[in-house]
Design an enzyme around this catalytic site. Sequence first.
Site, PDB file in Angstrom:
ATOM      1  N   GLU A  17      33.968  30.840  24.912  1.00 27.19           N
ATOM      2  CA  GLU A  17      33.074  31.055  23.760  1.00 27.19           C
ATOM      3  C   GLU A  17      33.887  31.410  22.519  1.00 27.19           C
ATOM      4  O   GLU A  17      33.618  30.929  21.412  1.00 27.19           O
ATOM      5  CB  GLU A  17      32.065  32.168  24.084  1.00 27.19           C
ATOM      6  CG  GLU A  17      31.133  31.769  25.218  1.00 27.19           C
ATOM      7  CD  GLU A  17      30.088  32.815  25.541  1.00 27.19           C
ATOM      8  OE1 GLU A  17      30.476  33.972  25.833  1.00 27.19           O
ATOM      9  OE2 GLU A  17      28.888  32.490  25.492  1.00 27.19           O
ATOM     10  N   GLU A  77      30.288  32.078  34.791  1.00 30.55           N
ATOM     11  CA  GLU A  77      29.165  33.021  34.708  1.00 30.55           C
ATOM     12  C   GLU A  77      28.249  32.927  35.920  1.00 30.55           C
ATOM     13  O   GLU A  77      27.822  33.944  36.479  1.00 30.55           O
ATOM     14  CB  GLU A  77      28.348  32.777  33.422  1.00 30.55           C
ATOM     15  CG  GLU A  77      28.945  33.406  32.166  1.00 30.55           C
ATOM     16  CD  GLU A  77      30.006  32.551  31.489  1.00 30.55           C
ATOM     17  OE1 GLU A  77      30.484  31.575  32.117  1.00 30.55           O
ATOM     18  OE2 GLU A  77      30.371  32.860  30.344  1.00 30.55           O
TER      19      GLU A  77
HETATM   20  C1  1HE Z   1      39.798  41.683  33.862  1.00 30.53           C
HETATM   21  C2  1HE Z   1      39.162  40.442  33.629  1.00 30.53           C
HETATM   22  C3  1HE Z   1      37.854  40.465  33.085  1.00 30.53           C
HETATM   23  C4  1HE Z   1      41.115  40.053  34.456  1.00 30.53           C
HETATM   24  N1  1HE Z   1      37.297  41.674  32.845  1.00 30.53           N
HETATM   25  N2  1HE Z   1      39.198  42.838  33.610  1.00 30.53           N
HETATM   26  N3  1HE Z   1      35.433  36.116  33.404  1.00 30.53           N
HETATM   27  C5  1HE Z   1      35.828  35.767  34.622  1.00 30.53           C
HETATM   28  O1  1HE Z   1      35.083  35.635  35.558  1.00 30.53           O
HETATM   29  C6  1HE Z   1      37.338  35.648  34.801  1.00 30.53           C
HETATM   30  C7  1HE Z   1      37.854  36.850  35.558  1.00 30.53           C
HETATM   31  N4  1HE Z   1      39.304  36.873  35.659  1.00 30.53           N
HETATM   32  C8  1HE Z   1      39.982  36.040  36.498  1.00 30.53           C
HETATM   33  O2  1HE Z   1      39.465  35.148  37.125  1.00 30.53           O
HETATM   34  C9  1HE Z   1      41.456  36.274  36.599  1.00 30.53           C
HETATM   35  O3  1HE Z   1      41.710  37.626  36.264  1.00 30.53           O
HETATM   36  C10 1HE Z   1      42.336  35.360  35.713  1.00 30.53           C
HETATM   37  C11 1HE Z   1      42.299  33.950  36.279  1.00 30.53           C
HETATM   38  C12 1HE Z   1      41.884  35.354  34.260  1.00 30.53           C
HETATM   39  C13 1HE Z   1      43.803  35.884  35.741  1.00 30.53           C
HETATM   40  O4  1HE Z   1      44.217  36.008  37.079  1.00 30.53           O
HETATM   41  P1  1HE Z   1      45.515  36.913  37.428  1.00 30.53           P
HETATM   42  O5  1HE Z   1      45.786  36.740  38.887  1.00 30.53           O
HETATM   43  O6  1HE Z   1      46.608  36.582  36.480  1.00 30.53           O
HETATM   44  O7  1HE Z   1      45.102  38.415  37.086  1.00 30.53           O
HETATM   45  P2  1HE Z   1      44.193  39.463  37.904  1.00 30.53           P
HETATM   46  O8  1HE Z   1      45.048  40.125  38.942  1.00 30.53           O
HETATM   47  O9  1HE Z   1      42.930  38.847  38.362  1.00 30.53           O
HETATM   48  O10 1HE Z   1      43.831  40.528  36.773  1.00 30.53           O
HETATM   49  C14 1HE Z   1      44.828  41.308  36.148  1.00 30.53           C
HETATM   50  C15 1HE Z   1      44.134  42.484  35.511  1.00 30.53           C
HETATM   51  O11 1HE Z   1      43.250  41.998  34.496  1.00 30.53           O
HETATM   52  C16 1HE Z   1      43.268  43.246  36.485  1.00 30.53           C
HETATM   53  O12 1HE Z   1      43.231  44.578  36.066  1.00 30.53           O
HETATM   54  P3  1HE Z   1      44.074  45.726  36.876  1.00 30.53           P
HETATM   55  O13 1HE Z   1      43.711  46.985  36.150  1.00 30.53           O
HETATM   56  O14 1HE Z   1      43.595  45.652  38.300  1.00 30.53           O
HETATM   57  O15 1HE Z   1      45.532  45.342  36.725  1.00 30.53           O
HETATM   58  C17 1HE Z   1      41.905  42.636  36.279  1.00 30.53           C
HETATM   59  O16 1HE Z   1      40.843  43.504  36.655  1.00 30.53           O
HETATM   60  C18 1HE Z   1      41.934  42.425  34.788  1.00 30.53           C
HETATM   61  N5  1HE Z   1      40.996  41.400  34.380  1.00 30.53           N
HETATM   62  N6  1HE Z   1      40.015  39.455  33.997  1.00 30.53           N
HETATM   63  C19 1HE Z   1      37.974  42.814  33.103  1.00 30.53           C
HETATM   64  N7  1HE Z   1      37.182  39.362  32.788  1.00 30.53           N
HETATM   65  C20 1HE Z   1      29.027  37.540  26.517  1.00 30.53           C
HETATM   66  S1  1HE Z   1      28.767  37.046  28.095  1.00 30.53           S
HETATM   67  C21 1HE Z   1      30.242  36.341  28.640  1.00 30.53           C
HETATM   68  C22 1HE Z   1      30.229  36.263  30.155  1.00 30.53           C
HETATM   69  C23 1HE Z   1      31.567  36.000  30.721  1.00 30.53           C
HETATM   70  O17 1HE Z   1      32.564  35.950  30.056  1.00 30.53           O
HETATM   71  S2  1HE Z   1      31.578  35.778  32.415  1.00 30.53           S
HETATM   72  C24 1HE Z   1      33.225  35.312  32.771  1.00 30.53           C
HETATM   73  C25 1HE Z   1      34.095  36.502  33.070  1.00 30.53           C
END
Ligand code: 1HE
Length: 266
Positions: free
Chosen positions: A121, A141
């Site tokens: 977005e 989502e």
């Molecule tokens: C996060 C987020 C997040 C990572 N919110 N903390 N978005 C998603 O569904 C995508 C979610 N994220 C992922 O699928 C993956 O994290 C990634 C592919 C982006 C990256 O993977 P990777 O292996 O490099 O990293 P990781 O181990 O998953 O995450 C590293 C850290 O980033 C970890 O935090 P830590 O404190 O445990 O080290 C994760 O929790 C954090 N992190 N992504 C919060 N999204 C207005 S409405 C919009 C609706 C949406 O956007 S829905 C889609 C959400």
Amino acid sequence: MKRIEDLSLSHLTVSVDEDGIATVSLNRAEKRNALNAACVEDLIDVFSLLPRAGVRAAVLRAEGTHFCAGLDLVEHHAEDRRPEDFMHICLRWHEAFNKMEYGGVPVIAALKGAVVGGGLELASAAHIRVADASTYFALPEGQRGLFTGGGATIRVADLVGKARMIDMMLTGRVYQGDEAIAVGLAQYLVPDSEARAYEIARAAASNPPLSNFAICSAISHMQNMSALDAAYAESVVAGIVNTQPAARGRLAAFADKSAARVRPNE
Ligand code: 1HE
């Protein structure tokens, strides 16, 4: 008026070079640049100010290996928001992304890694998207039990069409590489998205700012109008832009044959 250097930002950094090219960096790589509420406020502050700060073009880039992981799911979970709370969160996202899209300053997004959910977005509010080989796009989502709230139903649907967007949301389909370009998620696929984004920003910045203002606000506004009203608005905008003093030298150069001609690519 606030100056860019006076902004107090939590998760963005901004700088402007001597040519008026701004670099706006998402600076939360440890959370994959997930958008929490503070980051969205930063985006509002920055993109409200850029058009009035003499900036001629902006590159939106990210620290780390991922452009943006979308909504901060951990914050969203921890806050345990009520419907009206999240509605207001979405309105702030819209405020930020509308400032980008309608602000009149060309915004070029340099993409890499995940451009997912709210990250897509954000990217889709830029005027030009540049991808590299690591870039991938998705709307997860549906799998998270969520729905888009940052304008994807408007901007992503505009880019890829309704049917593809619904497929992305129902199935979690990922687009990358040439296929992402073919469906319209990005306009460029290059080895170095950041380098190309700066080249594009510099090329755009060489146009008169009033022309860029029209290109980067009027087209979006006119998409929201009836054809009749859009044609009227176009004539008013063209009346102002096409008679601007900054264009006189360029028109004179064409007339005296010193200006470059438009030729096909070699
Ligand atoms: C996060 C987020 C997040 C990572 N919110 N903390 N978005 C998603 O569904 C995508 C979610 N994220 C992922 O699928 C993956 O994290 C990634 C592919 C982006 C990256 O993977 P990777 O292996 O490099 O990293 P990781 O181990 O998953 O995450 C590293 C850290 O980033 C970890 O935090 P830590 O404190 O445990 O080290 C994760 O929790 C954090 N992190 N992504 C919060 N999204 C207005 S409405 C919009 C609706 C949406 O956007 S829905 C889609 C959400």
